[in-house]
Write an enzyme that holds these catalytic residues in place. Structure first.
Site, PDB file in Angstrom:
ATOM      1  N   THR A   1       0.829  -1.193   0.000  1.00  0.00           N
ATOM      2  CA  THR A   1       0.000   0.000   0.000  1.00  0.00           C
ATOM      3  C   THR A   1       0.869   1.251   0.000  1.00  0.00           C
ATOM      4  O   THR A   1       1.756   1.384   0.839  1.00  0.00           O
ATOM      5  CB  THR A   1      -0.860   0.012   1.283  1.00  0.00           C
ATOM      6  OG1 THR A   1      -1.464  -1.254   1.424  1.00  0.00           O
ATOM      7  CG2 THR A   1      -1.890   1.093   1.232  1.00  0.00           C
ATOM      8  N   GLU A   2       0.602   2.150  -0.911  1.00  0.00           N
ATOM      9  CA  GLU A   2       1.302   3.442  -1.013  1.00  0.00           C
ATOM     10  C   GLU A   2       2.817   3.257  -1.089  1.00  0.00           C
ATOM     11  O   GLU A   2       3.583   4.114  -0.669  1.00  0.00           O
ATOM     12  CB  GLU A   2       0.962   4.363   0.178  1.00  0.00           C
ATOM     13  CG  GLU A   2      -0.495   4.366   0.599  1.00  0.00           C
ATOM     14  CD  GLU A   2      -1.387   5.120  -0.367  1.00  0.00           C
ATOM     15  OE1 GLU A   2      -0.863   5.692  -1.325  1.00  0.00           O
ATOM     16  OE2 GLU A   2      -2.614   5.102  -0.156  1.00  0.00           O
ATOM     17  N   LEU A   3       3.259   2.112  -1.593  1.00  0.00           N
ATOM     18  CA  LEU A   3       4.690   1.782  -1.711  1.00  0.00           C
ATOM     19  C   LEU A   3       5.424   1.826  -0.371  1.00  0.00           C
ATOM     20  O   LEU A   3       6.607   2.122  -0.315  1.00  0.00           O
ATOM     21  CB  LEU A   3       5.392   2.701  -2.724  1.00  0.00           C
ATOM     22  CG  LEU A   3       4.871   2.667  -4.163  1.00  0.00           C
ATOM     23  CD1 LEU A   3       5.788   3.449  -5.079  1.00  0.00           C
ATOM     24  CD2 LEU A   3       4.761   1.249  -4.683  1.00  0.00           C
TER      25      LEU A   3
ATOM     26  N   TRP B   1       5.378   6.623  -0.949  1.00  0.00           N
ATOM     27  CA  TRP B   1       5.512   7.534  -2.079  1.00  0.00           C
ATOM     28  C   TRP B   1       4.782   8.850  -1.858  1.00  0.00           C
ATOM     29  O   TRP B   1       4.628   9.620  -2.772  1.00  0.00           O
ATOM     30  CB  TRP B   1       5.093   6.862  -3.383  1.00  0.00           C
ATOM     31  CG  TRP B   1       3.611   6.598  -3.570  1.00  0.00           C
ATOM     32  CD1 TRP B   1       2.617   6.750  -2.665  1.00  0.00           C
ATOM     33  CD2 TRP B   1       2.976   6.158  -4.778  1.00  0.00           C
ATOM     34  NE1 TRP B   1       1.411   6.410  -3.197  1.00  0.00           N
ATOM     35  CE2 TRP B   1       1.598   6.041  -4.515  1.00  0.00           C
ATOM     36  CE3 TRP B   1       3.423   5.849  -6.052  1.00  0.00           C
ATOM     37  CZ2 TRP B   1       0.684   5.616  -5.456  1.00  0.00           C
ATOM     38  CZ3 TRP B   1       2.505   5.430  -7.004  1.00  0.00           C
ATOM     39  CH2 TRP B   1       1.156   5.331  -6.699  1.00  0.00           C
TER      40      TRP B   1
ATOM     41  N   SER C   1      -6.353   2.575   3.691  1.00  0.00           N
ATOM     42  CA  SER C   1      -5.494   3.669   4.147  1.00  0.00           C
ATOM     43  C   SER C   1      -6.104   5.049   3.913  1.00  0.00           C
ATOM     44  O   SER C   1      -5.798   5.992   4.632  1.00  0.00           O
ATOM     45  CB  SER C   1      -4.145   3.593   3.438  1.00  0.00           C
ATOM     46  OG  SER C   1      -4.330   3.871   2.072  1.00  0.00           O
TER      47      SER C   1
END
Lengths: 474, 416
Positions: A145-147, A298, A346
């Site tokens: 998730t979200e890198l 990120w 998230s």
């Protein structure tokens, strides 16, 4: 020889409806169906569907030389299935070309990797199952998730059998190093890392149609020229972005689709290829290892997790949510488990961000709420109701461990009864040989009844309360 | 500058705002401020501005001795000033009611003959404008607009008027034509208009038909709290939360919405008490409403609070709420945030434009308000975040910054 690794993310949360505190305990449906439908349909029609069409064309026109990877969160897939089922078909068609790779991630696009390893593993499995079911391939490369990535997470990913992981080419981790190589993790050397080239990715995502940008207008040959002029030794350029970039963030009128279409043509001219993450990992050798002590992501200028867990509100909500994690995994109420997934997304935490600097604008742009406080209030009200429901499942007074063993007993009950019955039958058969048939049948009936009655209370004597709950569910 | 109220003798927010702004401007340096008020008491803070009392300014010639003047009003002004002012009397005002020093008596409040007092104030302004040299004239609120216009006519200097409130806010639409005429006249004469919020700015532009180019918003700020107020400790019951409404109980402040929200919250929890502090014409109606909703055992009225009592009340609160229907600015939530009380304000308040770490709801949205109250009292992180971040935010809202903006406006009008 350079290769470009394209990867697109598709994710949409289940946005919560306005949930007032007096709904707690009364209303157990939390989602804003109208909004979710509206947003998903709009984005799909403006971006996902036409972009799929373009990609399919590109793959066909280049004879399979153009390749691309996707990461689609489970919650987004569910919404697409409900609201835009044609997208799933279009994706299946893309998958059939063999030039598309699907990446693994958490089902709920959650932050479980930062808090709850058990939940993390469970969700990754759940997600991979869904991808396999829909598109017929099991993901081999992981994208969190979200890198979000750290050494600790690397260990979990590697232990699940993934060979590679995609993350951000964060400046504070790389230092002088270039993201355009393959790396591996210091903690688990066999796990290879693909790093996002954020400069070249953001050129498309954020700057493509910006008139004030000095490089405006960005053309495909200019862009490919940049990549071509990178040092000879740099092998892989990772362009990671949201799928909405094509068509939504950069609207069709900006010429983004034409830009994409022209890319393979110029790439071929300059001798640049396209690869999927798995190909990159199997072809290239890592040049160095990277150690990441604190999680990176990120998001925002800081490239850390402060966009989701940066203030008191977010941390409180996050702690409260995962405090019931174990309980939820113990129970088997389907709706409860579904809500549990949706609540972990998230985005709910992203809405509570109070950073009012340069990135604040981006935060409020995506948020359905007026302020972080409103987002928190709404989420906490929903969560309170959810926790009440979790607690109703099993009495509060029992510890998780004790509960676990009790539940195992109850679940095994059926097979145990079966076992006892078999034993009875054996003894009964022995008797039959000795006595007459008619008499034996009568006795056997009696014995079976007795045994069944005996077996039943024996198993349930542990905790009558629990039995009740399981029974009512059945 | 022409003002009506000045601390410590204040009746509303106007005095606090004029005082803070003047002080903030003085801190920017290179300012020489003469502040005219109707009736000085002698205990005003004179460190940053020269205070002239309209009630101490002669408008009719009296032959009095230095000692007599010193004896009569020495506590408020230097006797020499009296004689300087006396030299600039420009007409015979003996027909007016003047005292033994040739001065007009002012109440400095809001008496029934307010219009007469406003007129007298502008007469005195003529004398003062002829006596003191100035570059810019600044009038605070409609009471002093006529004085400002008069001073402008006498000196030819640019006039800046400061709109702290309009009659549209005070009356909820039922405008008094006389007041409106005075306000409109002041705005027409003004070279520049300063409003305390964009909300007020819009009113000025839309309702008074003023050219937007000459209206600028300068948001109010707050004075830092004195150490003695910070040191106040109030006994707290950890099991019970206190939600406070503090202000005049009038239609403008939306007290009924607070009662309705309280009823909503009390349906869910009972470890919370609601306090309506202040007085006003709707108080009895509110007491009846609370009884009607059956929440009187948890809903309390304190009556009018003054001075230190206000801060004692705030310190004993967990939530501050201001559901104003129309509020030009509203300094009181800022004061609540200063003592670390999370605040809920209506979107229809001017201060909502500059505050981030508060909860904003529509004044009529009782559900949202109840929800916000519940959230603050039941989720500790919410309380902590609003308390800490709110205080940090409000500590950065300083009069010096507001003062700088006003000085920039001065420079602009002086160049014209």
């Amino acid at each position: 020889m350079k290769t470009i690794c394209f990867y697109f993310q598709i994710h949409q949360p289940f946005r919560l409806k306005r949930y007032r505190f007096f709904d707690i305990g009364n209303d157990h449906y939390y989602y804003d169906d109208f909004n979710n439908d509206e947003i998903m349909t709009r984005i799909a029609h403006r971006s996902y569907l036409p972009a799929n069409q373009i990609l399919l064309e590109m793959i066909k026109n280049s004879n399979g030389k153009f390749k691309v990877a996707f990461s689609i969160s489970g919650v987004a897939l569910e919404q697409l299935e409900i609201y835009v089922p044609e997208f799933i078909d279009s994706m299946k068609e893309l998958a059939k070309t063999g030039c598309v790779e699907f990446l693994s991630e958490t089902y709920a696009h959650s932050l479980a990797s930062l808090r709850d390893p058990d939940e993390f593993v469970k969700q990754v499995k759940e997600h991979d199952d869904k991808i396999e079911m829909l598109f017929g391939q099991r993901p081999k490369v992981f994208r969190n998730t979200e890198l979000i990535y750290s050494d600790e997470i690397a260990c979990m990913i590697a232990s699940m059998g993934f060979k590679g992981c995609i993350t951000e080419g964060a400046k504070h981790i790389l230092g002088w190093k270039s993201p355009n190589y393959l790396y591996n993790s210091t903690a688990v050397p066999k796990l290879k890392l693909l790093l996002k080239n954020y400069k070249l990715s953001d050129d498309i995502t954020f700057r493509f149609s910006n008139y004030e940008w000095s490089e405006y207008p960005l053309t495909a040959d200019k862009y490919m020229g940049w990549i071509n002029s990178l040092p000879e030794t740099e092998q892989v350029i990772n362009l990671f972005m949201n799928y909405e970039t094509l068509g939504e963030l950069q609207p069709r009128e900006s010429g983004i689709f034409e830009f994409m279409k022209a890319l393979p043509y110029f790439a071929e001219q300059m001798g640049i290829t396209f690869s999927t993450p798995t190909e990159v990992i199997s072809k290239l050798k890592p040049v160095d290892s990277l150690s990441v002590l604190h999680p990176i992501s990120w998001a925002d200028e800081e490239r850390d997790t402060s966009a989701w867990l940066g203030n008191l509100l977010q941390n409180e909500a996050f702690d409260k949510l995962y405090s019931v994690g174990e309980r939820v995994r113990l129970c088997d109420d389907r709706r409860l488990k579904q809500d549990w997934n949706y609540l972990q997304t998230s985005d709910h935490f992203y809405y509570m961000c109070t950073k009012f600097l340069a990135d604040g604008a981006i935060h409020s742009h995506y948020s359905p709420y007026d302020s972080a406080y409103e987002a928190f209030t709404n989420y906490m009200n929903v969560l309170s109701d959810f926790i009440v429901r979790v607690k109703e499942q099993y009495p509060d007074s029992i510890e998780n461990e004790e509960l676990n063993s009790l539940i195992t007993t109850i679940r095994n009950q059926a097979s145990e009864i079966e076992l006892l019955k078999k034993e009875l039958k054996i003894t009964h058969d022995e008797k039959v040989t000795k006595k007459s048939v008619a008499k034996a049948a009568k006795t056997a009936e009696k014995v079976t009844k007795k045994a069944a009655v005996k077996a039943e209370p024996k198993k349930s004597e542990a905790k009558p309360k629990i039995k009740k709950t399981t029974k009512s569910k059945e | 500058m022409f003002g009506w109220e000045f601390p410590p003798h204040i009746l509303g927010g106007l005095g606090t705002a004029s005082y803070g702004l003047t002080k903030g401007m003085a801190e920017c340096g290179d300012m020489d401020i003469t502040f005219v008020i109707p009736k000085p008491h002698g205990d005003e803070d004179k460190s940053f501005a020269h205070i002239v009392g309209a009630g101490n300014t002669p408008v009719a010639w009296r032959d009095v001795s230095w000692d007599y003047v010193a004896h009569r009003q020495g506590n408020c002004m230097d006797p020499q000033e009296y004689f300087n002012l006396r030299d600039h009397i420009y007409a015979d005002f003996n027909y007016l009611h003047t005292n033994d020093l040739g001065c007009i008596e002012f109440s400095g409040r809001y008496p029934d003959n307010l219009l007469e007092e406003i007129n007298n104030y502008s007469i005195v302004a003529g004398v003062i404008a002829r006596t003191y040299d100035c570059d810019v004239i600044h009038s605070h609120d409609w009471l002093t607009y006529p004085a400002g216009i008069h001073a402008k006519q006498v000196t030819g200097k640019p006039l800046v008027i400061h709109v702290h409130a309009t009659d549209f806010d005070r009356s909820r639409g039922n405008v008094n034509p006389t007041v409106f005429a005075i306000e409109k006249d002041g705005m027409n004469w003004a070279d520049h208009i300063i409003t305390v919020s964009n909300l007020t700015r819009r009113t000025v532009i839309e309702k008074y038909g003023i050219d937007p180019a000459k209206v600028t918003t300068v948001h109010n700020a707050v004075e830092p709290l004195s150490p003695e107020i910070m040191a106040i400790q109030m006994p707290r019951n950890p099991r019970e939360k206190v939600v406070t409404f503090l202000g005049r109980i009038t239609m403008q402040k939306g007290p009924e919405y607070f009662v309705e929200a309280a009823a909503q919250v009390l349906r869910k929890t009972d470890n919370v008490r609601f306090v309506m502090a202040g007085s006003g014409d709707m108080m009895n109606k509110m007491i009846r409403l609370a009884a009607q909703r059956n929440i009187s055992d948890h809903f309390h009225f304190t009556g009018f609070l003054r001075g230190k009592q206000v801060y004692e009340m705030l310190k004993a609160s967990d939530v501050y709420i201001m559901p104003s229907v129309s509020e030009p600015f509203g300094i009181s939530p800022l004061e609540a945030m200063q003592v670390g009380v999370p605040s809920i304000i209506s979107k229809q308040s001017g201060c909502a434009e500059i505050l981030n770490n508060v909860i904003k709801t529509d004044y009529w949205d009782v559900d949202a308000m109840a929800d916000a109250i519940y959230s603050i009292i039941s989720y500790p992180a919410m309380y902590e975040q609003l308390k800490v971040e709110g205080k940090r935010e409000v500590d950065e809202i300083k009069w010096v910054y507001a003062g700088k903006k006003v000085i920039d406006i001065y420079h602009k009008v002086m160049q014209r």
